[in-house]
Design a protein around this motif. Structure first.
Motif, PDB file in Angstrom:
ATOM      1  N   ASP A  54     -38.183   9.262  68.449  1.00  0.00           N
ATOM      2  CA  ASP A  54     -38.193   7.812  68.614  1.00  0.00           C
ATOM      3  C   ASP A  54     -39.611   7.252  68.685  1.00  0.00           C
ATOM      4  N   ARG A  55     -40.487   7.926  69.396  1.00  0.00           N
ATOM      5  CA  ARG A  55     -41.865   7.439  69.526  1.00  0.00           C
ATOM      6  C   ARG A  55     -42.610   7.534  68.207  1.00  0.00           C
ATOM      7  N   SER A  57     -41.227   7.455  65.161  1.00  0.00           N
ATOM      8  CA  SER A  57     -40.711   6.423  64.258  1.00  0.00           C
ATOM      9  C   SER A  57     -41.185   5.034  64.683  1.00  0.00           C
ATOM     10  N   GLU A  58     -41.330   4.805  65.973  1.00  0.00           N
ATOM     11  CA  GLU A  58     -41.853   3.539  66.462  1.00  0.00           C
ATOM     12  C   GLU A  58     -43.287   3.324  65.990  1.00  0.00           C
ATOM     13  N   ALA A  59     -44.070   4.382  66.037  1.00  0.00           N
ATOM     14  CA  ALA A  59     -45.458   4.279  65.613  1.00  0.00           C
ATOM     15  C   ALA A  59     -45.572   4.059  64.111  1.00  0.00           C
ATOM     16  N   VAL A  61     -42.995   2.809  61.928  1.00  0.00           N
ATOM     17  CA  VAL A  61     -42.310   1.605  61.464  1.00  0.00           C
ATOM     18  C   VAL A  61     -42.817   0.364  62.176  1.00  0.00           C
ATOM     19  N   GLY A  62     -43.149   0.472  63.392  1.00  0.00           N
ATOM     20  CA  GLY A  62     -43.648  -0.680  64.122  1.00  0.00           C
ATOM     21  C   GLY A  62     -42.807  -1.010  65.329  1.00  0.00           C
ATOM     22  N   GLY A  63     -41.693  -0.389  65.503  1.00  0.00           N
ATOM     23  CA  GLY A  63     -40.911  -0.488  66.718  1.00  0.00           C
ATOM     24  C   GLY A  63     -40.321  -1.834  67.043  1.00  0.00           C
ATOM     25  N   GLY A  64     -40.023  -2.663  66.081  1.00  0.00           N
ATOM     26  CA  GLY A  64     -39.288  -3.889  66.341  1.00  0.00           C
ATOM     27  C   GLY A  64     -40.093  -4.999  66.973  1.00  0.00           C
ATOM     28  N   THR A  65     -41.385  -5.052  66.764  1.00  0.00           N
ATOM     29  CA  THR A  65     -42.160  -6.178  67.287  1.00  0.00           C
ATOM     30  C   THR A  65     -41.923  -7.383  66.406  1.00  0.00           C
TER      31      THR A  65
END
Length: 76
Positions: A54-55, A57-59, A61-65
């Motif tokens: 999850d971390r 993919s957040e880094a 893709v951008g994590g939904g900001t």
């Protein structure tokens, strides 16, 4: 008459007497050493337990900001 032992097999000295064969051998040895050094530098240490899928993919893709990465200034 042909001597079958000399026509079918090459001696090791004759194989490396070719300049091309020597250059290919040198390039392969250098590439192998470079790959080993890269592996030791980046992949030899164990992965941190804090890195989860999850971390990562957040880094990536951008994590939904909702806000843009680069702030835009309105000159109007």
């Amino acid at each position: 008459m042909h001597n079958s032992s000399t026509t079918t097999a090459r001696s090791p000295n004759r194989l490396f007497s070719s300049r091309l064969a020597r250059e290919i051998t040198v390039v392969l040895v250098v590439k192998s050493i470079a790959l080993y050094v890269i592996w030791m530098a980046f992949f030899s240490e164990p992965v941190s337990p804090r890195l989860t899928a999850d971390r990562v993919s957040e880094a990536i893709v951008g994590g939904g900001t909702d806000r843009p990465a680069v702030p835009r200034h309105n000159n109007e």
